[in-house]
Design an enzyme around this catalytic site. Structure first.
Site, PDB file in Angstrom:
ATOM      1  CE  LYS A   1      -3.927   2.123   2.373  1.00 39.59           C
ATOM      2  NZ  LYS A   1      -3.459   3.508   2.206  1.00 39.59           N
TER       3      LYS A   1
ATOM      4  NE  ARG B   1     -14.798   3.772   2.128  1.00 38.38           N
ATOM      5  CZ  ARG B   1     -13.505   4.014   2.100  1.00 38.38           C
ATOM      6  NH1 ARG B   1     -12.657   3.015   1.948  1.00 38.38           N
ATOM      7  NH2 ARG B   1     -13.041   5.246   2.235  1.00 38.38           N
TER       8      ARG B   1
END
Length: 284
Positions: A49, A191
């Site tokens: 990430k 999401r």
């Protein structure tokens, strides 16, 4: 002839119109849910990430997650393909501030941009699942004339224990965490569990709605921020703020990132701590 006041008002109107258009034109990007132990890792790819600014290339122009135009030097985007790409504008581990200041500047700084990378992890307009999109991305990149455009390395996820070992290794090297992409997933905005983030702590974003005056050693400056989550919950953020941030607090309407340790039965975060202002999200 327009006087100075009229010109200023016209300029303000143009700015407001531009900002309103940017908010309306914000790209519909995939956003991550949080990985929890016990979730199946079958069919997931794992990658680092990157702690930068989310960048969306629409085939002609770079945009932030919030729909703000990224004014990059012409050379940075000249060799990018016409197909949309989703990724992170990244300056390296531990250099989030450099990435934010570079991306947000309306006058591109060549020296600063030469330290940036566009870490691409998806092809939003490709009709296949993530595994097929990844294969297509690996064929499209690298670009000889644009070595700063990089395919995010991906590997197959295995077990929770190996995932935690990789997370520990990444964090020790200065990384922020990991991302999980489900191989069979189509690219859908919003999401869902097709995209998961794996971090050593929980974090989230909230909008600043109020400044609370400080007391004692913080008398005369900010004591805490009152923030509101996307689902309407409000709470105070009083820890994690530097002296400089208390003297010049994040403006009302700005978005901030906070870290926390799980939630209370009410749904409010436990031990919430301010991390930073989200400069890549528009004020509201």
């Amino acid at each position: 002839m327009l006087n100075r006041r009229s010109l200023l008002l016209a300029g303000l109107g143009a700015t407001l119109l531009r900002d309103a258009f940017a908010r309306e034109a914000a790209p519909s990007l995939m956003l991550a849910e949080v990985y929890r132990r016990g979730m199946s890792l079958a069919d997931y790819w794992v990658s680092e990430k990157y702690d930068g600014v989310r960048g969306y290339w629409d085939g002609k122009q770079l945009w932030t997650r919030g729909g703000e135009r990224v004014v990059a030097p012409a050379w940075f985007t000249a060799s990018l393909p016409k197909q949309p790409m989703d990724g992170e504008l990244w300056a390296g581990r531990g250099r989030f501030s450099h990435a934010v200041s570079t991306v947000r500047s309306q006058t591109p700084n060549d020296v600063a941009w030469h330290e940036m990378r566009f870490m691409v992890f998806d092809l939003p307009a490709h009709g296949g699942d993530f595994t097929a999109r990844l294969a297509a991305l690996r064929k499209a990149l690298p670009i000889t004339d644009a070595p700063w455009v990089v395919v995010v390395p991906q590997q197959r996820a295995t077990t929770h224990e190996e995932l935690q070992a990789l997370l520990d290794k990444t964090v020790k090297m200065g990384g922020e965490g990991l991302m999980l992409h489900r191989g069979a997933s189509l690219y859908l905005g919003g999401r869902n569990n097709d995209l998961l983030k794996v971090k050593p702590f929980d974090d989230a974003e909230a909008r600043v709605v109020e400044h609370v005056n400080g007391k004692g050693k913080h008398s005369g400056r900010l004591g805490a921020l009152v923030v509101e989550t996307p689902d309407g919950k409000r709470f105070k953020l009083g820890t994690g703020l530097t002296d400089a941030e208390r003297e010049d607090p994040p403006p009302i309407g700005s978005w901030v990132t906070y870290r926390y340790n799980g939630t209370n039965p009410s749904g409010l975060p436990r031990f919430a701590r301010f991390m930073r202002v989200r400069e890549d999200m528009p004020r509201s």
